[in-house]
Design a protein around this motif. Structure first.
Motif, short mmCIF file in Angstrom:
data_model
loop_
_atom_site.label_atom_id
_atom_site.label_comp_id
_atom_site.label_asym_id
_atom_site.label_seq_id
_atom_site.Cartn_x
_atom_site.Cartn_y
_atom_site.Cartn_z
N MET A 126 62.14 -46.17 42.10
CA MET A 126 62.07 -44.71 42.27
C MET A 126 60.72 -44.31 42.83
O MET A 126 60.61 -43.48 43.73
N PHE A 133 59.86 -31.14 48.37
CA PHE A 133 60.77 -30.06 47.95
C PHE A 133 60.04 -28.72 47.78
O PHE A 133 60.66 -27.71 47.44
N VAL A 181 56.09 -31.36 39.92
CA VAL A 181 57.37 -32.01 40.16
C VAL A 181 57.44 -33.30 39.36
O VAL A 181 56.47 -34.07 39.35
N HIS A 182 58.55 -33.54 38.70
CA HIS A 182 58.76 -34.79 37.96
C HIS A 182 59.87 -35.59 38.63
O HIS A 182 60.99 -35.08 38.81
N ASN A 183 59.57 -36.83 38.97
CA ASN A 183 60.56 -37.75 39.55
C ASN A 183 61.31 -37.18 40.74
O ASN A 183 62.54 -37.33 40.86
N ALA A 184 60.56 -36.51 41.61
CA ALA A 184 61.15 -36.05 42.87
C ALA A 184 60.01 -35.89 43.87
O ALA A 184 58.83 -35.95 43.51
N SER A 185 60.36 -35.69 45.10
CA SER A 185 59.38 -35.66 46.18
C SER A 185 58.63 -34.33 46.23
O SER A 185 59.22 -33.27 46.00
N ASN A 199 58.88 -40.85 50.70
CA ASN A 199 59.41 -39.57 51.17
C ASN A 199 58.34 -38.49 51.13
O ASN A 199 58.20 -37.69 52.06
N LYS A 246 60.45 -45.07 46.56
CA LYS A 246 61.28 -44.17 47.36
C LYS A 246 60.64 -42.76 47.44
O LYS A 246 60.59 -42.13 48.50
N ILE A 247 60.13 -42.30 46.30
CA ILE A 247 59.58 -40.93 46.27
C ILE A 247 58.24 -40.87 47.01
O ILE A 247 58.00 -39.94 47.79
N ARG A 298 58.21 -38.32 55.12
CA ARG A 298 59.37 -37.61 55.66
C ARG A 298 58.93 -36.69 56.81
O ARG A 298 59.44 -36.76 57.92
#
Lengths: 427, 427
Positions: free
Chosen positions: B251, B382, B375-379, B258, B254-255, B262
């Motif tokens: 994870m 966002f 942000v927790h466990n996300a890019s 991104n 990937k994050i 990205r």
């Protein structure tokens, strides 16, 4: 000249140091527990009671100086402390302790189609500068409110109250320390030099987030024009009561009398009465008689004088004047449209009331007038954080940014977004 | 000299007139119906499609001048319009029309023990000044967003886009007129003189309520330092991703990839990777390899280099740098406390992410960091009004006052209190 330059630069250095210490204190304060903040508040209240004698002695010193300096009686009254006033301060602090903690409360929460869960959560604003006149009790009120919202505060009270404020401030520090909170959370400018105010208004190199002035028009005006950081304030409260053609006469009489005369010196007191031309024959005279009987001076527009001569004529200046006294200006307007036009032209965007039974008139009044508080069939003197159920307030704001209307603990906060994911990346 | 003085004073007069006309337009606009505003928006979209040829011709003129002036290729790209980009503008406006109207919505309502019913209701802010670079599409976006929130707007686009913006603005005016709304609701500064920006930043004698700069750091920096009215903006987005000891490696990879790669040129792109010293041996190299493979330059702290030599060393300047490019700075920190300290020191308070499975680490990260978006466990990518579900955004704010995070139509509003009584007076 040299002396004054070096005095100013030493004041600047003092203030900048206070700003930095406030900023440092703000970080632990922002994550202080509700329990710790409330324990500090109760310890402050206890200390104020325990040190009553010291506070009254400091106040006596201020009062001696004030009398020597020929301070006006009304200002001496504001400066004066006694056991009842100290008890009121103590009570105010305990009420702030009893309020819900705004910090960390979730204002809004929603989920996105991709599974992200978003919350908007209250956070402290950071560092607040409070500039006030010689009312020692503001030291306790403002210090306690800022603390409850997790903010560090720099207090700058009027120079006539320097010793009283100092004695009260000592109690606040005692409360902070006993709860393990940083003493720099509530700092007080220890000098009377006016350069300190100028320095505070610059924002002290970004350490101050917002300034709250508490006092009369000249203080607020100076702060609004000089501050380089946001200000929560109202310059004045030119509040209107409009009596619509559909108004119940008895209700109108009662409300106008209360809005003007309950207390004439507060910002929510009515200053101008607008009456619908449709009811000039039936409603106006009973209302003006009630006001006159209560000791209120009436300043009437030309149209009013044509029908009821004998009152003092109002000049254009009257529509722009916050009397803060037992005086009211009175104009006839052409229904709710006329009231809206008059208010758009002269209002200070604080509080306006409509007395009406016709819901269409109320709807237009509520939609089309851009003031912080609009009131239907009730007194303008409800414009107050306590009356709104917000608990204590640090003041009332008429600006449109961030805080508007009564400024209580919630209005002394900002917010942040918390986004909960489980591995989402943006496509 | 005389010429330039008189040019400046004529620009000042022009701008002041625009401010007054905006203020006049703001009053009818504030009470315009949702239907009228949406009809205007759809008519604008229709006009943009109908006048595509004129808009492209105007854009060709701007592009000719830009090439003659030797504008950089990236700026030429931003300036360029084509049928697809016009279609995207049209689409954006129709999406704004589809958003709920914030004006008049009840944010909160409660009743007092004395029977007073209090509502907090959204109102327009008033007049918004938008200052942007030579991106003609912002003319349509910003105009439409401000209109939806009931605000008048003064648009000042970059001088290289003067003809393109003018052609787009003509379509907006056509839409306003066809819906019976005042043409002054969306004004565009028709001159390229930079004195117009200076005038706008003064607030034009109180007629402008807020300034929104859209553009790079130098534009935003100038606006923030010179504006005498509130500003919604972020100076830069130095966004951090912290990989906690409890993070899932796949994870995290990937994050981070991104968040950094990205799109590297947006404000929500990650600039610094912080890694928990507990997992330097297991997690760091796979993440750095993924970044390097994707074409990202790594600038590593001394601690990273000790374990994995060969990367370019990071200087102190790197921690303070928004690369907006395929470059990332990497530091090792001592768990979540170390991450919080690093971020407190270097963050621009925009967006920070934590990758972790340990809820205690997440809680501390979310509580103790004072940035607009966590942000927790996300890019971090966002960080965007559309991704938040707010519809379009006019920008992202990092200030603490009024608007914070994505600034959409709701954030372009203020509020007022409506108090409903039935004869209450204050005791």
């Amino acid at each position: 000249m040299l002396d004054s330059v070096s005095a100013t630069s030493s004041i600047d250095a003092l203030m900048l140091d206070m700003g930095r210490r406030a900023r440092d204190a703000a970080r632990p304060l922002a994550i202080a527990s509700t329990e710790a903040k409330n324990a500090a508040l109760h310890a402050m209240a206890d200390a104020l009671l325990a040190k009553e004698a010291e506070i009254l002695a400091a106040n006596a010193k201020d009062l001696d100086n004030a009398r020597e300096n020929g301070l006006a009686a009304s200002l001496i009254d504001r400066l004066t402390l006694n056991p009842a006033r100290i008890a009121a301060m103590v009570d105010g602090i305990r009420q702030i302790a009893a309020l819900p903690d705004p910090v960390g409360s979730v204002m809004d929460a929603w989920e996105r189609p991709n599974g992200l869960r978003i919350e908007r959560v209250r956070t402290p604003l950071g560092v607040i500068g409070v500039i006030y006149e010689s009312r020692p009790n503001v030291t306790a009120d403002a210090g306690a409110l800022c603390l409850k919202a997790g903010n560090a505060v720099i207090l700058r009270g009027g120079s006539d109250s320097i010793d009283s404020s100092g004695a009260i401030h000592d109690c606040l520090i005692e409360g902070l320390k006993s709860a393990g909170l940083p003493a720099d959370a509530i700092q007080r400018v220890p000098v009377t030099d006016r350069a300190a105010v100028g320095a505070l208004l610059t924002g002290l190199e970004g350490t101050v987030d917002v300034i709250v002035p508490r006092g009369g028009k000249s203080l607020v005006g100076r702060v609004q024009s000089e501050a380089r950081v946001p200000v929560f304030a109202h310059l004045e409260g030119i509040c209107h009561v409009y009596v619509d053609g559909s108004a119940d006469l008895e209700m109108a009489k009662k409300i106008v009398l209360n809005a003007k005369m309950r207390r004439t010196g507060i910002c929510g007191a009515a200053e101008t009465l607008l009456i619908d031309s449709a009811v000039i024959g039936t409603h106006l005279m009973p209302i003006l008689e009630a006001l006159t009987e209560a000791g209120c001076e009436v300043r009437a527009s030309a149209t009013v004088l044509k029908v009821f001569p004998g009152f003092k004529p109002a000049t254009d200046e009257d529509w722009r004047t916050e009397y803060l006294d037992a005086i009211i200006s009175v104009a006839v307007v052409d229904g709710v449209s006329g009231a809206i036009d008059h208010i758009a032209r002269y209002s200070s965007h604080h509080t306006e009331a409509i007395i009406a039974e016709d819901p269409k008139a109320v709807e237009r009044f509520f939609n089309e007038i851009d003031s912080a508080i609009l009131v239907h069939n009730a007194s303008t003197q409800f414009a107050d954080g306590g009356e709104f159920g917000m608990g204590a307030e640090i003041g009332i704001a008429t600006g449109k940014m961030h805080a508007r209307g009564p400024v209580g603990v919630e209005q002394l906060t900002s917010f942040k977004y918390r986004v909960h994911g489980n591995g989402q990346v943006r496509p």
